[in-house]
Design a protein around this motif. Structure first.
Motif, PDB file in Angstrom:
ATOM      1  N   GLU A 147       0.882  -1.085   0.004  1.00 20.77           N
ATOM      2  CA  GLU A 147      -0.036  -0.051  -0.134  1.00 20.77           C
ATOM      3  C   GLU A 147       0.902   1.197   0.025  1.00 20.77           C
ATOM      4  OE1 GLU A 147      -2.596  -0.140   3.222  1.00 20.77           O
ATOM      5  OE2 GLU A 147      -3.415  -2.185   3.003  1.00 20.77           O
ATOM      6  N   LYS A 148       2.114   1.239   0.385  1.00 14.43           N
ATOM      7  CA  LYS A 148       2.997   2.447   0.377  1.00 14.43           C
ATOM      8  C   LYS A 148       4.406   1.708   0.014  1.00 14.43           C
ATOM      9  CE  LYS A 148       4.549   6.263   3.098  1.00 14.43           C
ATOM     10  NZ  LYS A 148       4.230   6.907   4.249  1.00 14.43           N
ATOM     11  N   LEU A 149       4.859   2.581  -0.950  1.00 21.85           N
ATOM     12  CA  LEU A 149       6.205   2.307  -1.616  1.00 21.85           C
ATOM     13  C   LEU A 149       7.333   3.498  -1.126  1.00 21.85           C
ATOM     14  CD1 LEU A 149       7.695   0.316  -3.414  1.00 21.85           C
ATOM     15  CD2 LEU A 149       7.358   1.879  -5.243  1.00 21.85           C
ATOM     16  N   ILE A 150       8.273   3.113  -0.786  1.00 26.04           N
ATOM     17  CA  ILE A 150       9.269   4.176  -0.222  1.00 26.04           C
ATOM     18  C   ILE A 150      10.416   3.861  -0.996  1.00 26.04           C
ATOM     19  CG2 ILE A 150      10.885   5.143   1.674  1.00 26.04           C
ATOM     20  CD1 ILE A 150       8.912   4.047   3.709  1.00 26.04           C
ATOM     21  N   ILE A 151      10.807   4.902  -1.857  1.00 24.87           N
ATOM     22  CA  ILE A 151      11.700   4.673  -2.966  1.00 24.87           C
ATOM     23  C   ILE A 151      12.957   5.464  -2.257  1.00 24.87           C
ATOM     24  CG2 ILE A 151      12.633   5.126  -5.432  1.00 24.87           C
ATOM     25  CD1 ILE A 151       9.597   5.054  -5.813  1.00 24.87           C
ATOM     26  N   VAL A 206      15.709   9.046   9.534  1.00 27.63           N
ATOM     27  CA  VAL A 206      14.267   9.429  10.267  1.00 27.63           C
ATOM     28  C   VAL A 206      13.611  10.584   9.547  1.00 27.63           C
ATOM     29  CG1 VAL A 206      13.148  10.416  12.245  1.00 27.63           C
ATOM     30  CG2 VAL A 206      15.231   8.925  12.449  1.00 27.63           C
ATOM     31  N   PHE A 207      12.432  10.054   8.780  1.00 27.34           N
ATOM     32  CA  PHE A 207      11.446  10.831   8.115  1.00 27.34           C
ATOM     33  C   PHE A 207      10.295  11.041   8.830  1.00 27.34           C
ATOM     34  CE2 PHE A 207      14.669  10.114   5.095  1.00 27.34           C
ATOM     35  CZ  PHE A 207      14.746  11.082   4.264  1.00 27.34           C
ATOM     36  N   ARG A 208       8.924  11.337   8.330  1.00 27.49           N
ATOM     37  CA  ARG A 208       7.742  11.372   8.805  1.00 27.49           C
ATOM     38  C   ARG A 208       7.426   9.891   8.831  1.00 27.49           C
ATOM     39  NH1 ARG A 208       7.057  13.524   4.115  1.00 27.49           N
ATOM     40  NH2 ARG A 208       5.800  12.458   2.417  1.00 27.49           N
ATOM     41  N   SER A 209       6.628   9.577   9.715  1.00 24.21           N
ATOM     42  CA  SER A 209       6.201   8.178   9.982  1.00 24.21           C
ATOM     43  C   SER A 209       5.683   7.555   8.821  1.00 24.21           C
ATOM     44  CB  SER A 209       4.974   7.954  10.959  1.00 24.21           C
ATOM     45  OG  SER A 209       4.563   6.724  11.137  1.00 24.21           O
ATOM     46  N   GLY A 262      19.038   8.113 -11.254  1.00 19.64           N
ATOM     47  CA  GLY A 262      18.401   7.567 -10.157  1.00 19.64           C
ATOM     48  C   GLY A 262      17.344   8.587  -9.874  1.00 19.64           C
ATOM     49  N   SER A 263      17.191   9.698 -10.047  1.00 17.60           N
ATOM     50  CA  SER A 263      15.958  10.657  -9.636  1.00 17.60           C
ATOM     51  C   SER A 263      14.818  10.372 -10.852  1.00 17.60           C
ATOM     52  CB  SER A 263      16.309  11.878  -9.818  1.00 17.60           C
ATOM     53  OG  SER A 263      17.402  12.572  -8.935  1.00 17.60           O
ATOM     54  N   PHE A 264      15.339  10.211 -11.980  1.00 17.63           N
ATOM     55  CA  PHE A 264      14.349   9.908 -13.160  1.00 17.63           C
ATOM     56  C   PHE A 264      13.585   8.670 -13.105  1.00 17.63           C
ATOM     57  CE2 PHE A 264      16.696  12.924 -16.229  1.00 17.63           C
ATOM     58  CZ  PHE A 264      16.080  14.129 -15.666  1.00 17.63           C
ATOM     59  N   ALA A 265      14.568   7.691 -12.566  1.00 19.44           N
ATOM     60  CA  ALA A 265      14.078   6.339 -12.450  1.00 19.44           C
ATOM     61  C   ALA A 265      13.119   6.271 -11.103  1.00 19.44           C
ATOM     62  CB  ALA A 265      15.034   5.253 -12.053  1.00 19.44           C
ATOM     63  N   ALA A 266      13.226   6.937 -10.041  1.00 15.29           N
ATOM     64  CA  ALA A 266      12.447   7.030  -8.924  1.00 15.29           C
ATOM     65  C   ALA A 266      11.164   7.516  -9.270  1.00 15.29           C
ATOM     66  CB  ALA A 266      13.185   7.725  -7.746  1.00 15.29           C
ATOM     67  N   GLN A 267      11.296   8.725 -10.060  1.00 14.40           N
ATOM     68  CA  GLN A 267      10.080   9.350 -10.421  1.00 14.40           C
ATOM     69  C   GLN A 267       9.167   8.659 -11.238  1.00 14.40           C
ATOM     70  OE1 GLN A 267       9.347  12.428  -9.128  1.00 14.40           O
ATOM     71  NE2 GLN A 267       7.001  12.040 -10.078  1.00 14.40           N
ATOM     72  N   LYS A 268       9.589   8.010 -12.219  1.00 10.74           N
ATOM     73  CA  LYS A 268       9.114   7.037 -12.953  1.00 10.74           C
ATOM     74  C   LYS A 268       8.267   6.072 -12.374  1.00 10.74           C
ATOM     75  CE  LYS A 268       9.301   4.587 -17.695  1.00 10.74           C
ATOM     76  NZ  LYS A 268      10.374   4.024 -18.556  1.00 10.74           N
ATOM     77  N   GLN A 274      -1.496   3.017  -9.826  1.00 12.35           N
ATOM     78  CA  GLN A 274      -2.066   1.759  -9.021  1.00 12.35           C
ATOM     79  C   GLN A 274      -2.697   2.120  -7.688  1.00 12.35           C
ATOM     80  OE1 GLN A 274       0.867  -1.429  -9.302  1.00 12.35           O
ATOM     81  NE2 GLN A 274       1.790  -0.466 -11.043  1.00 12.35           N
ATOM     82  N   GLY A 275      -2.774   3.402  -7.289  1.00 14.48           N
ATOM     83  CA  GLY A 275      -3.365   3.512  -5.965  1.00 14.48           C
ATOM     84  C   GLY A 275      -2.498   3.440  -4.852  1.00 14.48           C
ATOM     85  N   ILE A 276      -1.359   3.516  -4.976  1.00 11.12           N
ATOM     86  CA  ILE A 276      -0.268   3.168  -4.016  1.00 11.12           C
ATOM     87  C   ILE A 276       0.474   4.387  -3.452  1.00 11.12           C
ATOM     88  CG2 ILE A 276       2.088   1.777  -3.303  1.00 11.12           C
ATOM     89  CD1 ILE A 276       1.382  -0.195  -5.463  1.00 11.12           C
ATOM     90  N   GLN A 277       0.556   4.819  -2.234  1.00  7.67           N
ATOM     91  CA  GLN A 277       1.248   6.024  -1.662  1.00  7.67           C
ATOM     92  C   GLN A 277       2.710   5.644  -1.732  1.00  7.67           C
ATOM     93  OE1 GLN A 277       0.226   6.526   2.565  1.00  7.67           O
ATOM     94  NE2 GLN A 277       1.376   8.314   2.605  1.00  7.67           N
ATOM     95  N   VAL A 278       3.221   6.716  -2.080  1.00  8.43           N
ATOM     96  CA  VAL A 278       4.510   6.886  -2.526  1.00  8.43           C
ATOM     97  C   VAL A 278       5.428   7.922  -1.714  1.00  8.43           C
ATOM     98  CG1 VAL A 278       6.338   6.873  -4.399  1.00  8.43           C
ATOM     99  CG2 VAL A 278       4.054   6.025  -4.737  1.00  8.43           C
ATOM    100  N   GLU A 279       6.641   7.494  -1.408  1.00 11.28           N
ATOM    101  CA  GLU A 279       7.511   8.745  -0.738  1.00 11.28           C
ATOM    102  C   GLU A 279       9.001   8.412  -1.584  1.00 11.28           C
ATOM    103  OE1 GLU A 279       8.349   8.988   3.511  1.00 11.28           O
ATOM    104  OE2 GLU A 279       6.007   8.896   3.857  1.00 11.28           O
TER     105      GLU A 279
END
Length: 356
Positions: A288-292, A351-354, A302-308, A316-321
């Motif tokens: 449900e959540k993907l952290i890249i 350490v980022f937000r929860s 790397g930035s372009f790949a992460a954004q893609k 797909q309705g997945i939350q992303v950071e």
């Protein structure tokens, strides 16, 4: 030729079975790889080196190839876009021009093979040999916690990581891994860290990090290499499964970067091998959540790949950071990854937000 007037599927169909000649015309710098697709390794035509690039064995059908550093290019269009800096319409137009394909599929000058010595990749026997080799290498490997696996632990410690890893089934140690050069000659045997590359639940191939007994990278041209991929398996979309997915999954490019994230956060983190594979990663069901955890590199790959990947996840309705090192890049540095951050700033920098 106006690319907008050409149907891409028409050009794809026309190129299938003729890609080696198309590439010979449009990318002569890889002609040595064209002569022996799937077998001959050459210097990467983009960043150099000695033997990091090869065409896939089915290159006459797909046009694809792979650089150990830059990652795989699944078809001839993506390969030419990478080599030439073209957009897709520009690559499409160039291929159509070589093939003599115009609007309405007027194949006025369908090309013929220029080189009679080009090998056609069609042998199922070769596929059986590759699969047998992959099985044998994995069966010969040992647990990463085996007493003999000191070279891996010493290597990770030298990179600033904890050498005592979880006993993941996808990460193994091989005591005597064969290393071949670009001419397929065996030049030595080295201990190696092995990582199983999977697409869904299907094993695809094995990533190898060649080492010395005292935990340094082996003195070879390409200490990190993928083994061959059988023709009936697809590496695009794959990853290395370090733990079982739950609601949240973290991903990185490199294996060591993933281990840094795991050490600092405890999160399940899968390395995806390269920026190209990251951009095409197939997100497992249930996430449900993907952290890249992207790399910050001068090329912005790397930035372009992460954004893609993030954009696909969101559809797909997945939350992303996307979490990227803050930099700045030093003048002589090509990139900063999260292993660098761990070594320079410690785990508190993660350490980022929860994530809940």
């Amino acid at each position: 030729m106006n690319a907008s007037a050409i149907e891409s599927n028409v050009v794809r169909d026309a190129a299938r079975g003729s890609w080696l000649s198309v590439l010979d015309d449009l990318a002569p710098e890889i002609n040595k790889a064209i002569e022996k697709p799937g077998h001959r390794h050459i210097a990467c035509p983009v960043h150099g080196g000695k033997d990091g690039f090869r065409l896939f064995r089915d290159a006459n059908l797909s046009g694809g190839g792979c650089c150990n550093t830059c990652g795989p290019k699944p078809d001839g269009f993506s390969l030419l876009m990478w080599l030439r800096g073209w957009t897709f319409p520009e690559a499409l137009s160039a291929v159509a021009e070589v093939l003599g394909v115009s609007k309405g599929f007027q194949a006025s000058k369908r090309i013929v093979q220029k080189k009679t010595h080009i090998e056609q990749s069609k042998s199922s026997v070769n596929d059986d040999k590759i699969k047998s080799l992959l099985r044998t290498v994995w069966q010969e490997s040992k647990s990463i916690r085996h007493p003999d696996a000191d070279p891996v632990r010493l290597y990770l410690q030298s990179r600033g990581l904890d050498g005592w890893l979880q006993n993941w089934s996808s990460l193994r140690f091989h005591p005597k891994m064969q290393y071949r050069n670009e001419d397929n000659q065996v030049i030595g045997y080295f201990p190696a860290m092995l990582a199983l590359v999977e697409n869904g639940n299907q094993p695809i191939t094995i990533h190898r990090t060649f080492l010395t007994d005292d935990g340094r990278k082996a003195p070879v041209d390409s200490p990190k290499k993928l083994m061959p991929v059988p023709a009936d398996r697809l590496i695009v979309g794959s990853g290395i499964r370090l733990g079982n997915t739950g609601r949240v999954l973290s991903v990185t490019e490199g294996i060591e970067t993933a281990l840094a994230v795991i050490e600092a956060t405890g999160m399940v983190t899968w390395p995806l091998i390269s920026a190209t594979l990251m951009s095409h990663f197939v997100i497992p069901q249930g996430v449900e959540k993907l952290i890249i955890w992207s790399d910050l590199d001068r090329s912005l790959a790397g930035s372009f790949a992460a954004q893609k990947l993030a954009e696909r996840a969101q559809t797909q309705g997945i939350q992303v950071e996307i979490r990227e090192p803050s930099g700045p890049l030093l003048a002589d540095a090509k990139s900063i990854d999260w292993l660098d951050v761990l070594n320079q700033c410690g785990p508190n920098a993660f350490v980022f937000r929860s994530v809940d």
